[in-house]
Design an enzyme around this catalytic site. Structure first.
Site, PDB file in Angstrom:
ATOM      1  N   CYS A 186     -14.340  -3.652  11.203  1.00  0.00           N
ATOM      2  CA  CYS A 186     -14.432  -3.662  12.656  1.00  0.00           C
ATOM      3  C   CYS A 186     -13.045  -3.801  13.291  1.00  0.00           C
ATOM      4  O   CYS A 186     -12.724  -4.802  13.911  1.00  0.00           O
ATOM      5  CB  CYS A 186     -15.334  -4.812  13.069  1.00  0.00           C
ATOM      6  SG  CYS A 186     -15.574  -4.895  14.815  1.00  0.00           S
ATOM      7  N   GLU A 187     -12.202  -2.805  13.066  1.00  0.00           N
ATOM      8  CA  GLU A 187     -10.872  -2.741  13.669  1.00  0.00           C
ATOM      9  C   GLU A 187     -10.541  -1.265  13.807  1.00  0.00           C
ATOM     10  O   GLU A 187     -10.707  -0.516  12.831  1.00  0.00           O
ATOM     11  CB  GLU A 187      -9.802  -3.346  12.747  1.00  0.00           C
ATOM     12  CG  GLU A 187     -10.046  -4.766  12.346  1.00  0.00           C
ATOM     13  CD  GLU A 187      -8.808  -5.642  12.532  1.00  0.00           C
ATOM     14  OE1 GLU A 187      -7.813  -5.188  13.134  1.00  0.00           O
ATOM     15  OE2 GLU A 187      -8.872  -6.774  12.057  1.00  0.00           O
TER      16      GLU A 187
ATOM     17  N   ARG B 283      -1.504   0.315   4.109  1.00  0.00           N
ATOM     18  CA  ARG B 283      -0.318   1.066   4.566  1.00  0.00           C
ATOM     19  C   ARG B 283      -0.557   1.908   5.817  1.00  0.00           C
ATOM     20  O   ARG B 283       0.274   1.896   6.716  1.00  0.00           O
ATOM     21  CB  ARG B 283       0.256   1.906   3.419  1.00  0.00           C
ATOM     22  CG  ARG B 283       0.689   1.059   2.212  1.00  0.00           C
ATOM     23  CD  ARG B 283       1.473   1.850   1.167  1.00  0.00           C
ATOM     24  NE  ARG B 283       2.719   2.310   1.740  1.00  0.00           N
ATOM     25  CZ  ARG B 283       2.938   3.535   2.182  1.00  0.00           C
ATOM     26  NH1 ARG B 283       1.989   4.457   2.086  1.00  0.00           N
ATOM     27  NH2 ARG B 283       4.077   3.848   2.717  1.00  0.00           N
TER      28      ARG B 283
ATOM     29  N   TYR C  33       1.888   0.554   8.517  1.00  0.00           N
ATOM     30  CA  TYR C  33       3.129   1.335   8.659  1.00  0.00           C
ATOM     31  C   TYR C  33       2.865   2.738   9.196  1.00  0.00           C
ATOM     32  O   TYR C  33       3.736   3.609   9.075  1.00  0.00           O
ATOM     33  CB  TYR C  33       3.816   1.500   7.293  1.00  0.00           C
ATOM     34  CG  TYR C  33       4.001   0.264   6.468  1.00  0.00           C
ATOM     35  CD1 TYR C  33       4.817  -0.783   6.905  1.00  0.00           C
ATOM     36  CD2 TYR C  33       3.391   0.143   5.225  1.00  0.00           C
ATOM     37  CE1 TYR C  33       5.008  -1.897   6.113  1.00  0.00           C
ATOM     38  CE2 TYR C  33       3.580  -0.979   4.428  1.00  0.00           C
ATOM     39  CZ  TYR C  33       4.387  -1.995   4.881  1.00  0.00           C
ATOM     40  OH  TYR C  33       4.571  -3.090   4.086  1.00  0.00           O
TER      41      TYR C  33
ATOM     42  N   GLY D 111      10.872   0.085  -7.011  1.00  0.00           N
ATOM     43  CA  GLY D 111       9.463  -0.310  -7.000  1.00  0.00           C
ATOM     44  C   GLY D 111       8.616   0.925  -6.756  1.00  0.00           C
ATOM     45  O   GLY D 111       8.087   1.543  -7.689  1.00  0.00           O
TER      46      GLY D 111
HETATM   47  C1  LIG Z   1      10.958  -4.599  -2.127  1.00  0.00           C
HETATM   48  C2  LIG Z   1      12.187  -4.772  -2.900  1.00  0.00           C
HETATM   49  C3  LIG Z   1      12.563  -3.817  -3.856  1.00  0.00           C
HETATM   50  C4  LIG Z   1      11.769  -2.568  -4.133  1.00  0.00           C
HETATM   51  O1  LIG Z   1      11.754  -1.687  -3.067  1.00  0.00           O
HETATM   52  P1  LIG Z   1      11.141  -0.223  -3.260  1.00  0.00           P
HETATM   53  O2  LIG Z   1      11.307   0.409  -1.935  1.00  0.00           O
HETATM   54  O3  LIG Z   1       9.710  -0.395  -3.620  1.00  0.00           O
HETATM   55  O4  LIG Z   1      11.920   0.452  -4.315  1.00  0.00           O
HETATM   56  C5  LIG Z   1      13.715  -4.045  -4.583  1.00  0.00           C
HETATM   57  N1  LIG Z   1      14.479  -5.148  -4.380  1.00  0.00           N
HETATM   58  C6  LIG Z   1      14.153  -6.075  -3.465  1.00  0.00           C
HETATM   59  C7  LIG Z   1      15.039  -7.255  -3.288  1.00  0.00           C
HETATM   60  C8  LIG Z   1      13.013  -5.925  -2.690  1.00  0.00           C
HETATM   61  O5  LIG Z   1      12.707  -6.852  -1.774  1.00  0.00           O
END
Ligand SMILES: *Cc1c(COP(=O)(O)O)cnc(C)c1O
Length: 424
Positions: A344-345, A312, A316, A275
């Site tokens: 406002c945070e 993010r 995180y 992803g």
């Molecule tokens: C979130 C997720 C991904 C992608 O993760 P990345 O860190 O963005 O590559 C792939 N497979 C599953 C099952 C996920 O939940």
């Protein structure tokens, strides 16, 4: 490597100055680069050359239809984690036989949708879900090919909120129960267990956790085959990190070498679910400075983007590079500033004491590496409309998600009759 670079003093997305998009679209907005998406996809695909691999883009990182379509036109399938994402992937034109459905809490309606759309594989994450899918498939006279997601109990050494492969995490089926679950699944008429699936976390910057997890998967595949279960696919999940700051995540080539070494000889089709790796670097969030405020001890640059647009940093503690859209002259002295949003945070802070060239009200800035888990995680908190998304290709750009109007935002709300004014 990305295609957001300065040309003639202006930060551009490929050949389009971000300032020009800001003029037409308003700020804040997300901007994605087709060339960067393409580059990341091809580098990853080429690293896997020679393996029987299918790359299923993890849609949750960036669910924009145009982004999904860009990747699917290069050959990517999709990894989806909800019925909504499944519908998006189909709407973007991804072939059902390249779609994998993951997630810990798929409802019956979502399982029904998976069955009715004929996707490649459902990754089952619990025994009750296995029972539910078997039932739904039998009602349709179908036999669904499934993966069983196992939890290999390895530490991904990433942020606690995005580690998913420890035994205390909610994901997958406990490593030690996996064999029994596969045995049960094999006896069911509605499902056919064909794959072992893992996904151990996100933004991994080391290879060792992958190596540990894939080695466990290998052992499991061999054990299952000895039990008479025909494992034909292995789903390796996603998780490979990208550089936000000074991290040095492993290259796709090094990652692929681990895969070859641990799983290359099993004769399985491999499913990869990147992803962040594909989209992270391919997007920026562009924002305008509204005010610069001199506080008692520090200077605040208050911009028109906020934590609802890019969560993010708040969620995180993530770092995003901040680049002025007008290129600072060489040798411009830097000064430490807090870059904050208007919400406002106190968590609505993008950067603390960041050394930046002088910024003034009206200046545009770009938050780098915002293509993954940016727009996808945004909300309307503070009744702020979701920001538009723009896709650039060469010297062209297109608004691929429009900013909603306030009428759009209010359209789903209504007042109950006991609150409507009595006109009588
Ligand atoms: C979130 C997720 C991904 C992608 O993760 P990345 O860190 O963005 O590559 C792939 N497979 C599953 C099952 C996920 O939940």
């Amino acid at each position: 490597m990305n295609h957001f670079q300065y040309h003639r003093g202006q930060l551009c997305a490929e050949d389009v100055p971000l300032a020009r998009i800001a003029e037409q679209v308003g700020t804040p907005f997300y901007c994605y680069s087709t060339a960067t998406l393409t580059r990341h996809y091809t580098v990853f695909r080429d690293a896997l050359a020679g393996l029987d691999a299918t790359i299923c883009f993890a849609v949750k990182a960036n669910a924009n239809l145009a982004v999904i379509r860009t990747l699917s036109s290069l050959g990517a399938g999709a990894d989806v984690v909800s019925g909504g994402e499944l519908r998006r992937a189909l709407a973007a034109g991804v072939a059902p036989e390249k779609i994998v459905f993951s997630g810990v809490g798929k409802t019956r309606a979502e399982l029904d949708l998976a069955l009715d759309t004929g996707i490649l594989q459902v990754n089952v994450e619990s025994e009750p879900e296995l029972t539910a899918l078997d039932e739904a498939a039998r009602e349709r006279g179908r036999r669904m090919e499934i993966g069983v997601r196992v939890n290999p109990d390895v530490d991904a050494n990433t942020h606690a909120k995005i580690t998913t492969g420890r035994k205390e995490n909610k994901f997958g089926i406990e490593w030690t129960r996996a064999r029994e679950v596969f045995r049960r699944a094999k006896q069911m008429a509605g499902v056919e267990p064909v794959a072992v699936a893992v996904h151990i976390g996100s933004q991994l910057t080391e290879l060792q956790p992958f190596q540990d997890a894939f080695t466990r998967v290998r052992d499991l595949v061999l054990m299952l085959r000895a039990d008479g279960i025909d494992i034909r696919r292995i789903d390796l999940g996603g998780g490979l990190g990208v550089p936000y700051d000074d991290e040095e995540p492993p290259s796709p080539e090094a990652y692929a070498a681990i895969i070859r070494e641990t799983l290359g000889d099993l004769g399985c089709r491999l499913i990869l679910e990147p992803g962040r790796l594909l989209v992270g670097n391919a997007g920026v969030l562009v924002s305008r400075i509204v005010y610069v405020k001199e506080g008692a001890t520090r200077t605040f640059a208050i911009c028109d983007a906020a934590m609802n647009d890019l969560v993010r940093p708040a969620m995180y503690d993530a770092h995003h590079d901040i680049r002025p859209v007008r290129e600072p002259a060489a040798g411009t002295p830097l000064r430490a500033m807090d870059v904050v949003g208007p919400i406002c945070e106190s968590g609505d802070t993008f950067a603390k004491q960041r050394a930046l060239p002088p910024l003034e009200a009206g200046d545009l800035i770009a938050f780098a590496t915002a293509g993954a888990y940016g727009a996808a995680m945004s909300s309307q908190y503070n009744s702020r409309p979701l920001v538009p998304e723009v896709l650039v290709a060469g010297d062209r750009f297109s608004v691929v998600r429009a900013r909603p109007s306030f009428e759009d935002m209010l359209a789903l709300e209504s007042l109950p009759e006991w609150l409507t004014p009595d006109r009588g």
